[in-house]
Scaffold this motif. Structure first.
Motif, PDB file in Angstrom:
ATOM      1  N   GLU B 271     -36.565 -45.619 -22.771  1.00 51.58           N
ATOM      2  CA  GLU B 271     -36.994 -46.937 -22.297  1.00 51.58           C
ATOM      3  C   GLU B 271     -36.776 -47.112 -20.793  1.00 51.58           C
ATOM      4  O   GLU B 271     -37.428 -47.914 -20.151  1.00 51.58           O
ATOM      5  CB  GLU B 271     -36.260 -48.047 -23.050  1.00 51.58           C
ATOM      6  N   ILE B 350     -26.242 -44.146 -37.580  1.00 54.50           N
ATOM      7  CA  ILE B 350     -27.256 -43.639 -36.644  1.00 54.50           C
ATOM      8  C   ILE B 350     -28.555 -44.404 -36.836  1.00 54.50           C
ATOM      9  O   ILE B 350     -29.221 -44.780 -35.867  1.00 54.50           O
ATOM     10  CB  ILE B 350     -27.455 -42.127 -36.830  1.00 54.50           C
ATOM     11  N   GLY B 352     -28.785 -47.420 -37.777  1.00 58.52           N
ATOM     12  CA  GLY B 352     -28.546 -48.702 -37.115  1.00 58.52           C
ATOM     13  C   GLY B 352     -28.800 -48.598 -35.624  1.00 58.52           C
ATOM     14  O   GLY B 352     -29.429 -49.468 -35.020  1.00 58.52           O
ATOM     15  N   SER B 353     -28.346 -47.516 -35.025  1.00 61.06           N
ATOM     16  CA  SER B 353     -28.512 -47.371 -33.571  1.00 61.06           C
ATOM     17  C   SER B 353     -29.976 -47.206 -33.188  1.00 61.06           C
ATOM     18  O   SER B 353     -30.351 -47.457 -32.055  1.00 61.06           O
ATOM     19  CB  SER B 353     -27.698 -46.174 -33.066  1.00 61.06           C
ATOM     20  N   ALA B 355     -32.511 -48.687 -34.970  1.00 56.76           N
ATOM     21  CA  ALA B 355     -33.311 -49.757 -35.576  1.00 56.76           C
ATOM     22  C   ALA B 355     -34.059 -50.538 -34.501  1.00 56.76           C
ATOM     23  O   ALA B 355     -33.507 -50.842 -33.455  1.00 56.76           O
ATOM     24  CB  ALA B 355     -32.411 -50.692 -36.368  1.00 56.76           C
ATOM     25  N   PRO B 356     -35.336 -50.861 -34.781  1.00 57.43           N
ATOM     26  CA  PRO B 356     -36.128 -51.547 -33.768  1.00 57.43           C
ATOM     27  C   PRO B 356     -35.723 -53.003 -33.585  1.00 57.43           C
ATOM     28  O   PRO B 356     -35.792 -53.532 -32.489  1.00 57.43           O
ATOM     29  CB  PRO B 356     -37.557 -51.447 -34.309  1.00 57.43           C
ATOM     30  N   GLU B 357     -35.292 -53.659 -34.637  1.00 59.88           N
ATOM     31  CA  GLU B 357     -34.929 -55.074 -34.554  1.00 59.88           C
ATOM     32  C   GLU B 357     -33.443 -55.229 -34.877  1.00 59.88           C
ATOM     33  O   GLU B 357     -32.883 -54.459 -35.647  1.00 59.88           O
ATOM     34  CB  GLU B 357     -35.720 -55.894 -35.591  1.00 59.88           C
ATOM     35  N   LEU B 358     -32.848 -56.263 -34.311  1.00 61.89           N
ATOM     36  CA  LEU B 358     -31.426 -56.491 -34.557  1.00 61.89           C
ATOM     37  C   LEU B 358     -31.130 -56.699 -36.029  1.00 61.89           C
ATOM     38  O   LEU B 358     -30.118 -56.238 -36.541  1.00 61.89           O
ATOM     39  CB  LEU B 358     -30.955 -57.710 -33.764  1.00 61.89           C
ATOM     40  N   MET B 361     -30.674 -53.524 -37.665  1.00 62.34           N
ATOM     41  CA  MET B 361     -29.373 -52.942 -37.350  1.00 62.34           C
ATOM     42  C   MET B 361     -28.304 -53.529 -38.268  1.00 62.34           C
ATOM     43  O   MET B 361     -27.467 -52.819 -38.824  1.00 62.34           O
ATOM     44  CB  MET B 361     -29.030 -53.217 -35.878  1.00 62.34           C
ATOM     45  N   GLU B 362     -28.383 -54.835 -38.442  1.00 59.26           N
ATOM     46  CA  GLU B 362     -27.390 -55.501 -39.298  1.00 59.26           C
ATOM     47  C   GLU B 362     -27.508 -55.060 -40.756  1.00 59.26           C
ATOM     48  O   GLU B 362     -26.502 -54.878 -41.435  1.00 59.26           O
ATOM     49  CB  GLU B 362     -27.547 -57.017 -39.190  1.00 59.26           C
TER      50      GLU B 362
END
Lengths: 511, 511
Positions: B271, B350, B352-353, B355-358, B361-362
């Motif tokens: 990014e 991993i 989670g790290s 994941a595109p959206e928060l 991740m949760e």
């Protein structure tokens, strides 16, 4: 006699290729030896690092004054009609003639050449119908262009317009695309120009370095062989070579292998592999420093202290406590910090995945939960104080340089580092905000209950202190299991991150 | 004219080297061209892939019947006294003489040669005082050894003891270490023997492939140049070459670049990089399949259905439901599953790290919490039913093959895969246990309230069904954002993981 037995494992988990995957083949057509300034080893290294199967096709052998053509069968073996991607190395008109003799597939081939290697005769020869390719690109430096075509020199000097030089080189040769490198000292803008489509791409280098056109050409053909467009290929080649040169430091050979992992290191670190039997323990020659708190040791460490002081005594925090910080600077900070927290959460997830003990994994996840709370506070502030209405706003925050530098540092440690190194990189954020805010705990001049007062309070309350004590405990746990060298390395990381934190607040103040 | 501008970034976040890092230089001493069966490009590729700076030192040029010695200055330029690591390529006694003339540092150098490249005269010449090195290793195949030294052939045939061959080669030459490769069809055990220390290392290959001694020698010198011991270097070289051959599939060139990431791919995925401006969108030519539930689509997909059926109708579960499963098999399963869950948790971190959206991740972190609960149940079972007393027991569980295969697959996807691919790999475990257990929900013959009844109940209760519904929702979310090709790839992963799950239960039944 000492006898050890191990088994070879397969498949390995660190493959970045799947079975039977067809790697593109790139043929370097050149005389041998090539020029001493740059060598065929660099070409092959760059191709390997770009996941290409490299092939050398030697047209002639040149030693001293002798020039011996290679047997035509040998040339044909490497330059047969299935060849699609060619890097033209050190060649002359004679070599173009040999190519033309042996190779019928030229009209389907994609060729990248460089001004560094081709004689002027060959560049012009290429244009005189000797070789006609499917697609051809010439990578040439401004100096090379002006040396080969001195007749342009005058007109260029007047205009000093590099685009004109690129166009003139294109006109003088049959090359369809020109990448003109400005590698003179201080030169930082390169131009790609396509005679065919009229497209132009300007590439500006933030940290100009001296690049050899030949290595850029090789990286470009490698990218093309993987199906990238010519513009992508050129961008990638410049980025690659520039980084290779920067990483090597002055006087060293460019590090074309910088993105390769050492295979044996991957195997040794893989729990499924069986090299453990033959692994020699590393013995540390340095005595381990003694301390009660690793955190206290760190912030006094010469690699940390200056940046820790700059960070935790930052004027940004004083201006908040005094209630005098420009509200637009605060808004910029909150937005950057919001984006930062997303990355911070991701890297904590990676730290969790690398944690040696389950309880360490859980600690990381607890921290991610807290980060979400902090993000919620930021969202609320931006909505209540700054009138943000739409949740999609948070995804469109523009990332500043200080944020990018910090995130990139995290990404780097996340990719290469151990759990211990990740914790060392993640801790300064938590400890430093507390240390900085607590100095103003009973000394806030900003409006009571206002946004600034609340901000100081968040990072100096009892609850936050509890978190810091947990942080200190984890650091002590890490210190116990680390050698003297590892502690030095952790201190270096800790200090570097403190500097990034200070720069993060600098960026807000100069906004 | 279309004009685009981009900036070059530096430093890049995907470096696996730090600035100024000194890469070891390895010199390949050889005639040119080298043998057609194996070529100098392979040597240089292998060295690059091992993060070494490769250098060619050509002693003579051989074309047809002509043999032209290279100018002595050119040899000296590459074989100066600072050289520490040498691969001896295709050389004869004449080349050893040239080396001796130009190179004084031989007693400090570390040399690896291969039987494939050196003539018998050169192997013996090496022993006759022509070249004395700091450390020298000969990599030779059984066939080569017997061809060069036919006088041993008789004695070997009698004993068929490969260690004897290694010792005989060691005695006939001055090489201090011998790696004898058994590359005959079906040959799977290689022997390293050190004349100096008497050490012996037996290396058994699980999937024997045909390896050329030359490439093993090159990988070995690369490992040595990084400071690994000779045993480590040899293990790593064999593992590396074997994987390179296996990955290439038959009839293809070995993939020596299998652990390299494509630099431009790293840049495009980063990014912080600015290549986005020139990135061409990928256009999918395939129509996207229509479905209401991606989960239902998956388990009917031809790439999934067979392994899904084998997995969710597994006899292991029936034996539990019927209460007839051998308790030792169950204990083995619980232990393997416990170790599995540790890996499963890591890979969820991993995911989670990535994941595109928060919220994604949760979700991953919630799942990690549930995995910890499941591990707690396993711990309790092992303590209450199987008398485990000490918590350290859980760390010493020996990992079986099915578990290793599964974990390795996870590691592979975690390293290379997107969040979507990781979810596809992580979901079959959750969905399949539920699907398998629910078939026996009202049909458990095992003792009510007993360990087996409880086990079926855990995976068929309301709470577990809720989890499955969440899993289905996440799969649908992924399907929305994926192209037709991506859906195919996800189905492939889903099917492969179902097969690994079935093998996991197979392993318990045959325990």
């Amino acid at each position: 006699m000492s006898v050890t037995s191990v088994k070879l494992n397969t498949p390995a988990p660190y493959f970045s290729l799947s079975k039977g995957c067809d790697l593109p083949q790139v043929v370097v057509v050149s005389t041998f030896p090539t020029s001493p300034q740059y060598s065929i080893e660099d070409d092959i290294s760059i191709l390997s690092t770009h996941k290409c199967i490299p092939k050398m096709c030697t047209t002639r052998i040149v030693t001293g004054d002798t020039s011996i053509p290679m047997p035509i069968e040998s040339v044909k073996a490497n330059l047969n009609d299935s060849v699609r991607f060619i890097k033209l190395g050190k060649v002359d008109v004679e070599d173009l003639r040999i190519m033309q003799q042996t190779f019928n597939g030229m009209q389907n081939a994609c060729v990248v050449a460089s001004g560094h290697d081709m004689s002027k005769d060959a560049i012009i020869g290429f244009s005189s119908g000797k070789v006609e390719t499917g697609s051809s690109t010439m990578v040439i430096t401004l100096d090379e262009a002006l040396a080969y075509f001195p007749e342009y020199f005058e007109s260029i000097k007047k205009g000093e317009d590099n685009l004109e030089v690129a166009k003139l080189v294109a006109e003088s040769s049959a090359f369809q695309n020109i990448l003109l490198l400005n590698t003179a000292p201080g030169g930082n803008s390169h131009i790609y120009y396509s005679k065919q489509t009229g497209e132009q791409l300007n590439i500006e280098s933030k940290s100009p370095v001296s690049m050899i056109s030949s290595t850029v050409a090789t990286a470009a053909i490698a990218n093309l062989s993987h199906g990238y467009t010519i513009k992508e290929a050129i961008y990638g080649a410049l980025e690659f070579v520039q980084n290779a040169v920067i990483l090597a430091d002055s006087n060293k050979h460019p590090n074309y292998m910088y993105s390769v992992s050492l295979p044996l290191e991957c195997m040794v670190n893989d729990e499924c592999f069986e090299a453990h039997e033959i692994r020699s323990p590393k013995i540390s020659p340095l005595p381990k420093p003694k301390f009660d708190s690793f955190y206290q040791y760190l912030i006094q460490h010469p690699l940390v202290k200056p940046s820790w002081e700059a960070y935790t005594n930052h004027d940004f925090v004083r201006q908040i406590a005094d209630g005098i910080l420009d509200i637009n600077k605060f808004k910029f900070f909150i937005e950057q910090d919001y984006s930062y927290l997303v990355d911070y959460g991701r890297v904590h997830c990676i730290a969790g995945s690398k944690a040696p003990e389950l309880e360490n994994m859980e600690e990381e996840l607890v921290i991610v939960g807290r980060i979400r709370e902090e993000m919620g506070q930021h969202e609320q502030r931006l909505k209540e104080v700054f009138g943000v209405k739409d949740d999609s706003y948070f995804k469109t925050i523009e990332r500043g340089t200080a944020l990018n530098n910090y995130s990139r540092y995290f990404n780097d440690i996340a990719r290469r580092g151990s759990w211990e190194e990740l914790v060392a990189a993640l801790t300064p954020c938590m400890m430093g905000y507390g240390a900085a805010a607590m100095k103003f705990k009973n000394n806030v001049k900003a409006e009571k209950g206002g946004m600034y007062d609340e901000w100081i309070n968040i990072y100096s309350c009892e609850n936050y202190e509890d978190g810091m004590r947990l942080g200190e405990k984890i650091l002590n746990h890490i210190a116990e299991r680390s050698s003297a060298e590892e502690l030095e390395r952790l201190a270096k990381i800790y200090g570097e991150v403190c500097a990034l934190e200070a720069q993060f607040w600098d960026a807000a103040l100069v906004f």
